[in-house]
Design a protein around this motif. Structure first.
Motif, PDB file in Angstrom:
ATOM      1  N   THR A 172       0.838  -1.181   0.000  1.00 54.06           N
ATOM      2  CA  THR A 172       0.000   0.000   0.000  1.00 54.06           C
ATOM      3  C   THR A 172       0.876   1.234   0.000  1.00 54.06           C
ATOM      4  N   ALA A 173       0.232   2.383  -0.240  1.00 51.79           N
ATOM      5  CA  ALA A 173       0.982   3.637  -0.241  1.00 51.79           C
ATOM      6  C   ALA A 173       1.580   3.917   1.127  1.00 51.79           C
ATOM      7  N   VAL A 174       0.831   3.633   2.180  1.00 52.00           N
ATOM      8  CA  VAL A 174       1.349   3.875   3.528  1.00 52.00           C
ATOM      9  C   VAL A 174       2.584   3.019   3.777  1.00 52.00           C
ATOM     10  N   THR A 175       2.540   1.775   3.344  1.00 53.55           N
ATOM     11  CA  THR A 175       3.687   0.889   3.516  1.00 53.55           C
ATOM     12  C   THR A 175       4.888   1.395   2.732  1.00 53.55           C
ATOM     13  N   THR A 194      -7.274   8.346   3.403  1.00 53.11           N
ATOM     14  CA  THR A 194      -8.184   8.341   4.549  1.00 53.11           C
ATOM     15  C   THR A 194      -7.477   8.914   5.769  1.00 53.11           C
ATOM     16  N   ARG A 195      -8.299   9.279   6.756  1.00 56.13           N
ATOM     17  CA  ARG A 195      -7.718   9.810   7.991  1.00 56.13           C
ATOM     18  C   ARG A 195      -6.881   8.759   8.704  1.00 56.13           C
ATOM     19  N   ASP A 196      -7.298   7.514   8.649  1.00 58.15           N
ATOM     20  CA  ASP A 196      -6.509   6.454   9.284  1.00 58.15           C
ATOM     21  C   ASP A 196      -5.134   6.329   8.637  1.00 58.15           C
ATOM     22  N   GLU A 197      -5.087   6.448   7.313  1.00 59.38           N
ATOM     23  CA  GLU A 197      -3.808   6.295   6.613  1.00 59.38           C
ATOM     24  C   GLU A 197      -2.860   7.447   6.917  1.00 59.38           C
ATOM     25  N   ILE A 198      -3.364   8.670   6.907  1.00 62.41           N
ATOM     26  CA  ILE A 198      -2.466   9.792   7.194  1.00 62.41           C
ATOM     27  C   ILE A 198      -2.047   9.777   8.661  1.00 62.41           C
ATOM     28  N   THR A 199      -2.925   9.260   9.527  1.00 65.76           N
ATOM     29  CA  THR A 199      -2.563   9.125  10.938  1.00 65.76           C
ATOM     30  C   THR A 199      -1.457   8.096  11.118  1.00 65.76           C
ATOM     31  N   GLN A 200      -1.493   7.026  10.339  1.00 65.55           N
ATOM     32  CA  GLN A 200      -0.421   6.025  10.405  1.00 65.55           C
ATOM     33  C   GLN A 200       0.922   6.640  10.024  1.00 65.55           C
TER      34      GLN A 200
END
Length: 492
Positions: free
Chosen positions: A28-31, A143-149
């Motif tokens: 994923t992008a976050v990863t 999403t807010r969860d992703e930017i929070t991560q």
């Protein structure tokens, strides 16, 4: 197996791409952004693969991979299905890259020494790397969860860097020399610096100034995550206040004027976005920390005060001031597009000012476009903060704006674009400013149907595919991303 293949062929093209592309990229992008953060800060800035020379720095290579991944994602979707996010910043980044290419071509046509040609060519690769980081963060974090991560991992990294920096100050040793013995890698260590008899922390950066400037850019993000964590989990999450407090403490004893200026900018920009009760706590912590430094470390406090009072006689400050008088001399040949990105080597002159050096290398056009990129990112983050309906949204947007602004100011205090950690952080936060704008819009119930340009980053954000005839007859599996079989792999 047969039923799955029949269903895959009958499924809409969009759903088939969702499954196949997920299998190819496997993340994923976050990863991907988190891996970049790990490489950027865990690997010493000067460490590189010997066979690749200046292009062998792991963070640069990963950034180029991110750009290729982002470009591949654009081929997976047709433009009719999308509404582009962050169009202004995207256009400015593209035009800036074009100006850099024009400057590079003009420099080669004028003729350059071999070392300048190599430096200019490697600089193009670095810009591609920075662009990849920015675009993946802008398009992939939805999403807010992703930017929070991402914020949480930045806070963790900041805390670990503080521990390393404190150990360096205490021992006077870099503590990273063992990395030079890794086969296939080479590193050019800079000298451990000190001021006023106090060793200045360098972390994994190239120079203490880069370390402190990067930490001031990370500080508001760590504060933002601490606030969000406490708001979400209450007293159990107070441990997340430790990283920003430690970062603030280390910056306070860094004996660096730019760090003090950076802390001031962060406070001025971020405090208005904090709720009043939190604002009072932050001011109390800052005041208590300043008093502790004055009482426990009077020599450091005296050195910092003297560095500001004696700035008119300070050699580094005088060098920056005198350098401005020589700017017309170096820009006279090509004031619009400059001498060529990466061609102005330290042997000619050391400006110690990122904006001035950019003016010399890419001219007025490049400086104006780069400044517009930063202004657009700051404006977008501030607009997101003001439009947010929750305190968390306001703080996240304000933290991004504060981070971008403080790093823009730091560019005037040292040649930030020549230091990998600093500029890598800058472009990452620039990408986050695009992401936070759309995320805030969703929190207001204004979900406008804008889709990410990196497909399948978040399964629950993809619209369900149209129902096919085979699905209506009950043949095959449910390919809806929201369905129970959405993660079925076509590997049997």
């Amino acid at each position: 197996m047969t039923a799955e293949l029949v269903t895959a062929r009958a499924a809409p093209r969009r759903a088939r791409q969702h499954i196949s592309y997920r299998a190819v990229r496997g993340g994923t992008a976050v990863t991907m952004v988190s891996i970049y953060l790990g490489i950027l800060f865990a690997v010493p800035s000067n460490l590189q693969f010997a066979a690749l020379g200046s292009l062998g720095k792991p963070a640069v290579l990963w950034g180029v991979l991110l750009l290729g991944w982002w470009m591949l994602s654009q081929l997976q979707w047709s433009g009719r299905e999308l509404r582009t996010r962050g169009t202004a910043l995207r256009v400015l980044l593209a035009v800036f890259a074009i100006v850099v290419l024009i400057s590079y071509a003009a420099a080669l046509l004028r003729g350059q020494p071999a070392d300048q040609v190599g430096s200019a060519s490697s600089s193009l690769v670095r810009i591609a790397s920075w662009s990849g980081v920015c675009l993946v963060a802008a398009d992939g974090i939805r999403t807010r969860d992703e930017i929070t991560q991402v914020f949480r991992r930045i806070s963790i990294i900041g805390g670990l860097l503080v521990v390393l920096g404190a150990a360096q100050v205490a021992t006077g040793v870099r503590l990273l020399e063992w990395t030079a013995s890794i086969p296939g890698l080479e590193i050019d260590w800079s000298v451990m610096d000190s001021r006023g008899g106090t060793v200045r922390a360098v972390g994994t950066a190239t120079h203490p100034l880069e370390f402190s400037s990067t930490m001031t850019g990370l500080l508001p993000l760590a504060v933002g995550y601490a606030f969000v964590a406490v708001q979400s989990a209450g007293a159990r999450a107070w441990r997340w206040c430790v990283p920003p407090v430690l970062m603030l403490a280390l910056l306070s004893v860094s004996v660096t004027r730019s760090a003090m200026i950076g802390i001031g900018i962060v406070l001025v920009v971020l405090l208005p976005f904090l709720p009043s009760r939190v604002r009072h706590i932050v001011l109390l912590v800052v005041a208590a920390g300043a008093a502790a430094v004055l009482l426990a470390l009077p020599r450091i406090a005296q050195t910092v005060v003297t560095s500001f009072l004696g700035v008119a006689e300070d050699p580094s400050a005088l060098s920056r001031a005198n350098a401005l008088a020589r700017v017309p001399e170096f820009t006279a040949t090509s004031p619009v597009f400059g001498a060529g990105w990466g061609t102005f080597l330290p042997r000619y002159y050391i400006f110690d000012n990122g904006w001035v050096l950019m003016l010399v290398e890419v001219g007025i056009a490049g400086v104006v476009l780069f400044a517009l990129m930063l202004i657009t990112g700051i404006g977008r983050a501030m607009h997101a903060a003001s439009a947010a309906t929750s305190d968390e949204g306001r703080v996240i947007g304000g933290a991004i704006a504060a981070s971008l602004l403080v790093m823009a100011v730091q560019l005037a205090l040292f040649d930030g674009l020549g230091f990998g950690q600093f500029v890598g952080t800058l472009f990452l936060v620039l990408g986050l400013s695009v992401a936070v704008g759309d995320i805030t819009g969703w929190s207001r119930g204004e979900r406008s149907g804008r889709a990410s340009r990196l497909p399948s980053f978040s399964d629950d954000q993809l619209p369900p595919p149209r129902t096919t005839a085979s699905a209506r007859r009950g043949v095959g599996i449910d390919l809806s991303p929201r369905g129970p079989a959405s993660r079925t792999e076509l590997t049997s």
